[in-house]
Motif scaffolding. Structure first.
Motif, mmCIF file in Angstrom:
data_model
loop_
_atom_site.group_PDB
_atom_site.id
_atom_site.type_symbol
_atom_site.label_atom_id
_atom_site.label_comp_id
_atom_site.label_asym_id
_atom_site.label_seq_id
_atom_site.Cartn_x
_atom_site.Cartn_y
_atom_site.Cartn_z
ATOM 1 N N VAL A 26 0.837 -1.199 0.000
ATOM 2 C CA VAL A 26 0.000 0.000 0.000
ATOM 3 C C VAL A 26 0.876 1.254 0.000
ATOM 4 O O VAL A 26 0.575 2.231 -0.697
ATOM 5 N N ALA A 27 1.970 1.219 0.744
ATOM 6 C CA ALA A 27 2.884 2.364 0.757
ATOM 7 C C ALA A 27 3.459 2.600 -0.636
ATOM 8 O O ALA A 27 3.542 3.747 -1.093
ATOM 9 N N ALA A 28 3.838 1.536 -1.321
ATOM 10 C CA ALA A 28 4.364 1.669 -2.680
ATOM 11 C C ALA A 28 3.291 2.225 -3.620
ATOM 12 O O ALA A 28 3.570 3.101 -4.456
ATOM 13 N N ALA A 29 2.066 1.743 -3.486
ATOM 14 C CA ALA A 29 0.975 2.243 -4.325
ATOM 15 C C ALA A 29 0.694 3.713 -4.022
ATOM 16 O O ALA A 29 0.421 4.508 -4.940
ATOM 17 N N THR A 30 0.788 4.093 -2.767
ATOM 18 C CA THR A 30 0.557 5.483 -2.379
ATOM 19 C C THR A 30 1.615 6.393 -2.988
ATOM 20 O O THR A 30 1.304 7.466 -3.511
ATOM 21 N N VAL A 31 2.870 5.971 -2.941
ATOM 22 C CA VAL A 31 3.944 6.756 -3.543
ATOM 23 C C VAL A 31 3.730 6.865 -5.047
ATOM 24 O O VAL A 31 3.874 7.946 -5.628
ATOM 25 N N LEU A 32 3.369 5.767 -5.681
ATOM 26 C CA LEU A 32 3.102 5.776 -7.117
ATOM 27 C C LEU A 32 1.974 6.747 -7.447
ATOM 28 O O LEU A 32 2.076 7.546 -8.392
ATOM 29 N N LEU A 33 0.911 6.704 -6.678
ATOM 30 C CA LEU A 33 -0.218 7.611 -6.903
ATOM 31 C C LEU A 33 0.210 9.062 -6.731
ATOM 32 O O LEU A 33 -0.143 9.924 -7.535
ATOM 33 N N GLU A 34 0.990 9.331 -5.688
ATOM 34 C CA GLU A 34 1.447 10.702 -5.459
ATOM 35 C C GLU A 34 2.330 11.187 -6.599
ATOM 36 O O GLU A 34 2.203 12.326 -7.044
ATOM 37 N N ARG A 35 3.209 10.345 -7.070
ATOM 38 C CA ARG A 35 4.113 10.742 -8.158
ATOM 39 C C ARG A 35 3.373 11.000 -9.458
ATOM 40 O O ARG A 35 3.730 11.896 -10.208
ATOM 41 N N THR A 36 2.399 10.184 -9.742
ATOM 42 C CA THR A 36 1.693 10.328 -11.025
ATOM 43 C C THR A 36 0.584 11.353 -10.988
ATOM 44 O O THR A 36 0.089 11.751 -12.034
ATOM 45 N N SER A 37 0.211 11.806 -9.805
ATOM 46 C CA SER A 37 -0.905 12.758 -9.723
ATOM 47 C C SER A 37 -0.481 14.129 -9.213
ATOM 48 O O SER A 37 -1.323 14.905 -8.781
ATOM 49 N N ALA A 44 -11.541 12.899 -7.003
ATOM 50 C CA ALA A 44 -11.374 11.443 -6.875
ATOM 51 C C ALA A 44 -9.913 11.101 -6.557
ATOM 52 O O ALA A 44 -9.644 10.209 -5.739
ATOM 53 N N ILE A 45 -8.983 11.817 -7.185
ATOM 54 C CA ILE A 45 -7.557 11.563 -6.930
ATOM 55 C C ILE A 45 -7.204 11.997 -5.507
ATOM 56 O O ILE A 45 -6.517 11.271 -4.774
ATOM 57 N N ALA A 48 -8.568 9.430 -3.177
ATOM 58 C CA ALA A 48 -7.775 8.194 -3.201
ATOM 59 C C ALA A 48 -6.484 8.369 -2.397
ATOM 60 O O ALA A 48 -6.090 7.472 -1.640
ATOM 61 N N ARG A 49 -5.833 9.522 -2.533
ATOM 62 C CA ARG A 49 -4.602 9.763 -1.761
ATOM 63 C C ARG A 49 -4.897 9.795 -0.269
ATOM 64 O O ARG A 49 -4.163 9.194 0.528
ATOM 65 N N ARG A 50 -5.964 10.486 0.126
ATOM 66 C CA ARG A 50 -6.326 10.548 1.553
ATOM 67 C C ARG A 50 -6.637 9.167 2.098
ATOM 68 O O ARG A 50 -6.208 8.798 3.192
ATOM 69 N N ARG A 51 -7.411 8.401 1.338
ATOM 70 C CA ARG A 51 -7.803 7.073 1.808
ATOM 71 C C ARG A 51 -6.593 6.131 1.869
ATOM 72 O O ARG A 51 -6.503 5.281 2.752
ATOM 73 N N GLY A 52 -5.668 6.268 0.935
ATOM 74 C CA GLY A 52 -4.433 5.482 0.998
ATOM 75 C C GLY A 52 -3.636 5.813 2.247
ATOM 76 O O GLY A 52 -3.140 4.924 2.938
ATOM 77 N N ASP A 53 -3.521 7.112 2.555
ATOM 78 C CA ASP A 53 -2.825 7.531 3.778
ATOM 79 C C ASP A 53 -3.555 7.014 5.017
ATOM 80 O O ASP A 53 -2.919 6.573 5.980
ATOM 81 N N ASP A 54 -4.897 7.084 4.985
ATOM 82 C CA ASP A 54 -5.683 6.554 6.111
ATOM 83 C C ASP A 54 -5.412 5.063 6.307
ATOM 84 O O ASP A 54 -5.256 4.591 7.433
ATOM 85 N N ALA A 55 -5.363 4.326 5.200
ATOM 86 C CA ALA A 55 -5.118 2.881 5.274
ATOM 87 C C ALA A 55 -3.754 2.601 5.896
ATOM 88 O O ALA A 55 -3.612 1.689 6.718
#
Length: 167
Positions: A26-37, A44-45, A48-55
């Motif tokens: 999840v941390a890797a996915a969060t970093v990927l999302l942050e980099r691409t967005s 929605a983006i 998704a970032r907030r919910r990833g951080d919450d997770a």
């Protein structure tokens, strides 16, 4: 510690290990999302970032709770036997060994990719910079594998001494 308590602690430790692996994914996915967005303000983006951080926060808290519960059982049970200690240290050693083997293969893969990039023709500045960073990452991974191997050797030596085995 009773057999039931020991079994429960072991099972919860396995769950905690799986949770940790999931946390890293999840941390890797969060970093990927942050980099691409970067710069994207779409709701929605942002959501998704907030919910990833919450997770990640929730997973971290769950890991602490699981660990604290196991520690509480172990503390109530008193000192582990030498056999129990050796078993735990052997498990840690085996995990370090597996990680060293896995990490030890990564620098060669990075070198292959760097060579493919170089063979593709005239690299631009971004490709040269990326290749340099990848080279430094490969060096760090070599050092990581060496560190893990040293940890394996130290644990092996220690557990052999505890169990009375001769080298």
């Amino acid at each position: 510690m009773t057999v039931t308590e020991a079994s429960a602690a072991w099972e919860v430790e396995q769950v905690a290990g799986e949770l940790h692996e999931t946390y890293l994914a999840v941390a890797a996915a969060t970093v990927l999302l942050e980099r691409t967005s970067v710069g994207c303000a779409h709701p929605a983006i942002r959501h998704a970032r907030r919910r990833g951080d919450d997770a990640l926060d929730l997973a971290g808290d769950a890991q602490r709770q699981l660990s604290d519960g196991v520690s509480r059982l172990r503390t109530a049970a008193g000192q582990p036997s030498i056999g129990d200690l050796v078993e735990v240290l052997d498990t840690a050693r085996d995990q370090f060994s597996a990680a060293a083997a896995r990490v030890g293969q990564l620098p060669a893969r990075i070198t292959t990719v760097r060579q493919q990039l170089a063979d593709a023709g005239q690299p631009d500045l971004a490709a040269e910079a990326a290749s340099g960073q990848w080279s430094r990452a490969a060096e760090q991974l070599d050092l990581m594998a060496e560190s893990l191997t040293a940890a394996v050797e130290a644990l092996t030596s220690y557990t052999e001494g505890l169990s009375g085995a001769t080298t």
